[in-house]
Scaffold this active site. Structure first.
Site, PDB file in Angstrom:
ATOM      1  N   CYS A   2       0.822  -1.211   0.000  1.00 20.71           N
ATOM      2  CA  CYS A   2       0.000   0.000   0.000  1.00 20.71           C
ATOM      3  C   CYS A   2       0.854   1.258   0.000  1.00 20.71           C
ATOM      4  O   CYS A   2       1.971   1.267   0.504  1.00 20.71           O
ATOM      5  CB  CYS A   2      -0.870   0.065   1.247  1.00 20.71           C
ATOM      6  SG  CYS A   2      -1.952  -1.328   1.440  1.00 20.71           S
ATOM      7  N   ARG A  28       5.298  -0.066  -5.906  1.00 21.03           N
ATOM      8  CA  ARG A  28       5.218  -0.780  -4.632  1.00 21.03           C
ATOM      9  C   ARG A  28       4.329  -2.016  -4.747  1.00 21.03           C
ATOM     10  O   ARG A  28       4.419  -2.918  -3.919  1.00 21.03           O
ATOM     11  CB  ARG A  28       4.671   0.144  -3.543  1.00 21.03           C
ATOM     12  CG  ARG A  28       5.571   1.316  -3.256  1.00 21.03           C
ATOM     13  CD  ARG A  28       4.867   2.384  -2.469  1.00 21.03           C
ATOM     14  NE  ARG A  28       4.591   1.997  -1.095  1.00 21.03           N
ATOM     15  CZ  ARG A  28       5.395   2.242  -0.069  1.00 21.03           C
ATOM     16  NH1 ARG A  28       6.526   2.876  -0.262  1.00 21.03           N
ATOM     17  NH2 ARG A  28       5.073   1.875   1.147  1.00 21.03           N
ATOM     18  N   TRP A  77      -2.788  -2.830  -1.540  1.00 18.16           N
ATOM     19  CA  TRP A  77      -2.342  -4.187  -1.833  1.00 18.16           C
ATOM     20  C   TRP A  77      -3.092  -5.065  -0.836  1.00 18.16           C
ATOM     21  O   TRP A  77      -2.868  -4.964   0.371  1.00 18.16           O
ATOM     22  CB  TRP A  77      -0.833  -4.268  -1.626  1.00 18.16           C
ATOM     23  CG  TRP A  77      -0.185  -5.522  -2.095  1.00 18.16           C
ATOM     24  CD1 TRP A  77       0.132  -5.842  -3.382  1.00 18.16           C
ATOM     25  CD2 TRP A  77       0.279  -6.610  -1.285  1.00 18.16           C
ATOM     26  NE1 TRP A  77       0.760  -7.065  -3.410  1.00 18.16           N
ATOM     27  CE2 TRP A  77       0.868  -7.559  -2.152  1.00 18.16           C
ATOM     28  CE3 TRP A  77       0.268  -6.874   0.087  1.00 18.16           C
ATOM     29  CZ2 TRP A  77       1.436  -8.744  -1.700  1.00 18.16           C
ATOM     30  CZ3 TRP A  77       0.826  -8.058   0.544  1.00 18.16           C
ATOM     31  CH2 TRP A  77       1.395  -8.981  -0.347  1.00 18.16           C
ATOM     32  N   ASN A 103      -1.596   3.027   5.507  1.00 20.12           N
ATOM     33  CA  ASN A 103      -0.614   2.011   5.124  1.00 20.12           C
ATOM     34  C   ASN A 103      -0.158   1.349   6.417  1.00 20.12           C
ATOM     35  O   ASN A 103       0.239   2.042   7.354  1.00 20.12           O
ATOM     36  CB  ASN A 103       0.579   2.678   4.411  1.00 20.12           C
ATOM     37  CG  ASN A 103       1.684   1.686   4.099  1.00 20.12           C
ATOM     38  OD1 ASN A 103       1.458   0.474   4.069  1.00 20.12           O
ATOM     39  ND2 ASN A 103       2.875   2.184   3.869  1.00 20.12           N
ATOM     40  N   GLY A 104      -0.242   0.030   6.469  1.00 17.63           N
ATOM     41  CA  GLY A 104       0.166  -0.682   7.682  1.00 17.63           C
ATOM     42  C   GLY A 104      -0.838  -1.753   8.020  1.00 17.63           C
ATOM     43  O   GLY A 104      -1.538  -2.257   7.136  1.00 17.63           O
ATOM     44  N   GLU A 484      19.640 -16.698  -5.914  1.00 16.12           N
ATOM     45  CA  GLU A 484      19.135 -15.403  -6.370  1.00 16.12           C
ATOM     46  C   GLU A 484      18.682 -15.479  -7.841  1.00 16.12           C
ATOM     47  O   GLU A 484      17.653 -14.916  -8.209  1.00 16.12           O
ATOM     48  CB  GLU A 484      20.230 -14.333  -6.178  1.00 16.12           C
ATOM     49  CG  GLU A 484      19.983 -12.988  -6.836  1.00 16.12           C
ATOM     50  CD  GLU A 484      18.710 -12.274  -6.394  1.00 16.12           C
ATOM     51  OE1 GLU A 484      18.073 -12.679  -5.419  1.00 16.12           O
ATOM     52  OE2 GLU A 484      18.333 -11.291  -7.079  1.00 16.12           O
ATOM     53  N   LYS A 488      14.905 -14.637  -9.141  1.00 18.32           N
ATOM     54  CA  LYS A 488      14.621 -13.585 -10.129  1.00 18.32           C
ATOM     55  C   LYS A 488      13.714 -14.099 -11.236  1.00 18.32           C
ATOM     56  O   LYS A 488      12.745 -13.452 -11.615  1.00 18.32           O
ATOM     57  CB  LYS A 488      15.962 -13.091 -10.681  1.00 18.32           C
ATOM     58  CG  LYS A 488      16.056 -11.687 -11.124  1.00 18.32           C
ATOM     59  CD  LYS A 488      15.775 -10.614 -10.077  1.00 18.32           C
ATOM     60  CE  LYS A 488      15.958 -10.986  -8.668  1.00 18.32           C
ATOM     61  NZ  LYS A 488      15.539 -10.254  -7.591  1.00 18.32           N
ATOM     62  N   GLU A 491      10.130 -14.692 -10.003  1.00 16.36           N
ATOM     63  CA  GLU A 491       9.368 -13.461  -9.758  1.00 16.36           C
ATOM     64  C   GLU A 491       8.868 -12.818 -11.043  1.00 16.36           C
ATOM     65  O   GLU A 491       7.724 -12.397 -11.111  1.00 16.36           O
ATOM     66  CB  GLU A 491      10.273 -12.418  -9.086  1.00 16.36           C
ATOM     67  CG  GLU A 491      10.581 -12.663  -7.661  1.00 16.36           C
ATOM     68  CD  GLU A 491      11.492 -11.572  -7.136  1.00 16.36           C
ATOM     69  OE1 GLU A 491      12.657 -11.484  -7.569  1.00 16.36           O
ATOM     70  OE2 GLU A 491      11.043 -10.792  -6.305  1.00 16.36           O
ATOM     71  N   HIS A 507      21.658 -35.626  -4.320  1.00 15.12           N
ATOM     72  CA  HIS A 507      20.969 -35.972  -3.070  1.00 15.12           C
ATOM     73  C   HIS A 507      19.464 -35.767  -3.200  1.00 15.12           C
ATOM     74  O   HIS A 507      18.771 -35.542  -2.210  1.00 15.12           O
ATOM     75  CB  HIS A 507      21.550 -35.148  -1.923  1.00 15.12           C
ATOM     76  CG  HIS A 507      22.997 -35.437  -1.703  1.00 15.12           C
ATOM     77  ND1 HIS A 507      23.451 -36.519  -0.982  1.00 15.12           N
ATOM     78  CD2 HIS A 507      24.109 -34.820  -2.172  1.00 15.12           C
ATOM     79  CE1 HIS A 507      24.768 -36.548  -0.988  1.00 15.12           C
ATOM     80  NE2 HIS A 507      25.197 -35.520  -1.716  1.00 15.12           N
ATOM     81  N   LYS A 603       6.715  -4.194  -3.716  1.00 16.22           N
ATOM     82  CA  LYS A 603       8.116  -3.796  -3.620  1.00 16.22           C
ATOM     83  C   LYS A 603       8.585  -3.758  -2.182  1.00 16.22           C
ATOM     84  O   LYS A 603       9.665  -4.206  -1.851  1.00 16.22           O
ATOM     85  CB  LYS A 603       8.295  -2.418  -4.269  1.00 16.22           C
ATOM     86  CG  LYS A 603       9.730  -1.887  -4.217  1.00 16.22           C
ATOM     87  CD  LYS A 603      10.648  -2.692  -5.107  1.00 16.22           C
ATOM     88  CE  LYS A 603      12.077  -2.234  -5.079  1.00 16.22           C
ATOM     89  NZ  LYS A 603      12.976  -3.293  -5.579  1.00 16.22           N
TER      90      LYS A 603
HETATM   91  C1  F6R Z   1      13.366  -9.886  -4.818  1.00 14.30           C
HETATM   92  C2  F6R Z   1      12.685  -8.911  -4.016  1.00 14.30           C
HETATM   93  C3  F6R Z   1      12.306  -9.279  -2.620  1.00 14.30           C
HETATM   94  C4  F6R Z   1      13.043  -8.341  -1.655  1.00 14.30           C
HETATM   95  C5  F6R Z   1      12.585  -8.578  -0.223  1.00 14.30           C
HETATM   96  C6  F6R Z   1      13.342  -7.707   0.760  1.00 14.30           C
HETATM   97  O1  F6R Z   1      13.576  -9.420  -6.113  1.00 14.30           O
HETATM   98  O2  F6R Z   1      12.454  -7.812  -4.429  1.00 14.30           O
HETATM   99  O3  F6R Z   1      12.592 -10.601  -2.340  1.00 14.30           O
HETATM  100  O4  F6R Z   1      14.405  -8.561  -1.793  1.00 14.30           O
HETATM  101  O5  F6R Z   1      11.221  -8.307  -0.115  1.00 14.30           O
HETATM  102  O6  F6R Z   1      13.193  -6.358   0.488  1.00 14.30           O
HETATM  103  P1  F6R Z   1      14.147  -5.277   1.108  1.00 14.30           P
HETATM  104  O7  F6R Z   1      15.499  -5.472   0.537  1.00 14.30           O
HETATM  105  O8  F6R Z   1      13.555  -3.964   0.707  1.00 14.30           O
HETATM  106  O9  F6R Z   1      14.149  -5.481   2.594  1.00 14.30           O
END
Ligand code: F6R
Length: 608
Positions: A2, A28, A77, A103-104, A484, A488, A491, A507, A603
């Site tokens: 949000c 976001r 959101w 927001n929260g 990672e 990526k 996502e 394994h 985000k």
């Molecule tokens: C991956 C991604 C999320 C963030 C995670 C932590 O591409 O965007 O997995 O890495 O939500 O976010 P931050 O770094 O803002 O604490």
């Protein structure tokens, strides 16, 4: 997640400022949007499910004539209840005279809702937020600030709220507890928002509200007080990046722009922090805690998602370069385990946004044990930057695409520099440190060479675009990069992928391997190259297609993404990861997906 925007200023500017602010918060992640604007004696509200363009459509169908000077807006959101118009913010008091955005998360909303229902108050949504609006309504007797201060005494949870009342036109109240809120101080106008991107095109002057504070805005005058009504002092700060940094600059997506700008971003992360003649690292943000660093007997690296994977890489760096036991811990798990931490523990929290609720909760828990808590954070003035004892900023500019790219590169590098800093006071040899620091200075140039191969990597990615599943394998420093890389592509392209240590293959995972399961193998030259080659053989023996990331073409692989060698095992995985970012981007693009705002993702995850 949000986002809120609230405006006080000229009546002509209310609606355009709210809408453009919401658009800058889009990254976001959200699934509905709404605005409430003072119009004549009333507050007019429009809401829509879906993107902001749907909200604009709703406004075009039924225009709002803004005659007042304030308005509030929100992107939601969904957490409590589906993405529907009823659940979308703004929410109102029972008499529809007071409106707010939030927001929260309000943890005790059920309890308050039941009490209000007993008083005969009817609810229109399933949200926790509506409870706050209704509660304020019951406490209101002509002074919105007084009603808000009374209401928040009953709230448990996290909130950034912007509140307006139709009986007090021109007045806007903002309150903050454990959710981000920043106030832009413009020329004859004020903008309250969840982050600076919603403000930057109007002003670079901002105030970061602290937890437990309220701002009372009337026109361009404002007063900030604590929840105890005592005046709170605040300096107006200057944002050090401009609107250009928050635009796509001709790229098809923020993600691609953020991948491509990594050479400059990494230069900015390194600048002024290497003292080559002393083989030392200098972090201005850690100067105040340098005495405490001398007594450290344990390091805990904390993060989630991409920030956890950079922590995993950091764990290997610290254990390689210092004698101080180091462990990476996933933030949401931290509070529920006995971590054996104490006052000589150095907790380093990693977070791009600085607002991730799980990471914040873990830091707070760790601080109760007396640890030294520092941050590696990108967003200046964010919650994690403020609740830690000290810290280092990434300085990579805003990361707007939901999926994190340049943050991983910068976090990993800054962790390596932390490990050198600690290592130098703990036996790390001058020559080894100096050579590592020289290699670090070469990183932006090496990354630029990977980026030059964007088309070649894209062509390989297109061959695997239809794969439903992928395995990413790496060893030692490349293992976190395998994790990672898999995250990526999951996502942004919705391809199921697993990241694993190549040593784990036999394994269990090898049971999956056949001609339909491509494996991406991180096979650049390093101390474990022979073992990686054996793992690739195992995949090939089961007819699994292999895409190698290597320093030269590998005949055993079906395809090779050739990346330049940086000549160092610790740094090469950071280079390799850039190729995996381009690979994931290329698959998502070939599939025609919304690269910057993948479905279901936010985000900045500000709820636990
Ligand atoms: C991956 C991604 C999320 C963030 C995670 C932590 O591409 O965007 O997995 O890495 O939500 O976010 P931050 O770094 O803002 O604490």
């Amino acid at each position: 997640m949000c986002g809120i925007v609230a405006y006080s200023g000229s009546s002509d500017e209310v609606l355009p400022t709210l809408i453009s602010g919401l658009k800058r918060l889009e990254y976001r992640g959200y699934d509905s949007a709404g605005v409430a604007i003072q119009s004549g004696k009333k507050i007019e509200v429009r809401k829509a499910v879906g993107k902001i363009v749907e909200l604009e459509q709703a406004i075009a169908t039924k225009p709002i004539h803004s005659s007042g000077s304030v308005g509030i807006a929100h992107i939601r959101w969904a957490t409590h209840g589906l993405a529907t118009v009823h659940n979308a913010h703004p929410h109102s008091s029972a008499d529809r005279r007071i409106w707010l955005v939030h927001n929260g998360i309000i943890e005790n909303y059920q309890e308050i809702r039941s009490q209000l229902e007993k008083q005969g108050i009817k609810f229109e949504s399933e949200t926790d937020t509506e409870v706050v609006a209704k509660l304020i309504g019951t406490l209101y007797s002509g002074d919105i600030r007084a009603a808000v201060l009374q209401a928040i005494k009953q709230l448990k949870g996290a909130y950034a709220l912007a509140v307006v009342s139709q009986d007090e036109p021109g007045r806007l109240i903002g309150v903050k507890l454990a959710s981000p809120m920043v106030v832009g101080v413009g020329h004859d106008e004020m903008i309250i928002a969840s982050d600076v991107s919603a403000i930057i095109d109007r002003t670079k002057k901002v105030i970061y509200l602290e937890d437990g504070e309220l701002i009372d805005v009337r026109g361009s005058d404002y007063e900030i007080v604590g929840f105890d009504e005592q005046p709170a002092e605040h300096k107006v700060e200057q944002i050090d990046w401009d609107l250009e940094a928050a635009t796509k600059q001709g790229f098809d997506s923020f993600l691609l722009k953020e991948i491509m700008e990594q050479p400059r971003a990494i230069e900015d992360s390194i600048r002024g922090r290497i003292v080559l003649d002393d083989a030392m690292v200098k972090f201005g943000g850690l100067i105040d805690v340098r005495d405490r660093l001398k007594d450290i007997d344990q390091v805990v690296l904390l993060g989630i998602g991409t920030s956890y994977y950079s922590a995993k890489l950091g764990e290997l760096y610290f254990n390689a370069l210092t004698d101080i036991p180091t462990v990476a811990v996933m933030a949401p798990e931290f509070r529920y385990n006995k971590n054996n931490i104490g006052k000589n523990t150095w907790l380093i929290a990693l977070s791009q946004s600085g607002e991730t609720a799980d990471t914040i909760a873990a830091i707070e828990e760790a601080k109760r044990h007396g640890v030294l808590a520092t941050g590696i954070v990108n967003v200046v003035g964010s919650t994690i930057a403020r609740i830690t004892d000290a810290g280092v900023y990434n300085h990579i500019g805003p990361e707007i695409s939901v999926a994190s790219t340049k943050a991983f590169t910068s976090q990993s590098l800054i962790l390596l520099m932390h490990a050198i800093l600690l290592g130098r006071s703990d036996g790390l040899d001058f020559g080894q440190a100096k050579s590592l620091l020289q290699k670090i200075s070469q990183l932006p140039g090496t990354i630029a060479k990977v980026l030059e191969q964007c088309d070649e990597i894209g062509a390989i990615a297109h061959k695997y675009e239809k794969a439903h599943n992928l395995l990413y394998i790496g060893r030692q420093y490349n293992y976190p990069v395998a994790l990672e890389g898999a995250l990526k592509i999951k996502e942004i392209s919705y391809t199921h992928a697993e990241g694993l240590s190549a040593g784990e293959l036999k394994h269990g995972f090898i049971a999956l391997v056949d001609e339909h399961l491509p494996t991406i193998a991180l096979a650049t030259a390093d101390a474990l190259s022979d073992k990686m080659m054996a793992n690739i053989e195992e995949v090939k023996a089961r007819k699994g297609p292999v895409v190698a990331v290597a320093n030269e073409k590998l005949s055993i692989a079906d395809d090779t993404i050739v990346v330049p060698s940086i000549g160092n095992d610790l740094l090469q995985p950071i280079v390799n990861n850039i190729a995996l970012q381009i690979f994931a981007y290329s698959v998502a693009r070939a599939r025609g997906l919304n690269i910057d705002q993948p479905r279901n993702l936010a985000k900045s995850v500000t709820v636990e």
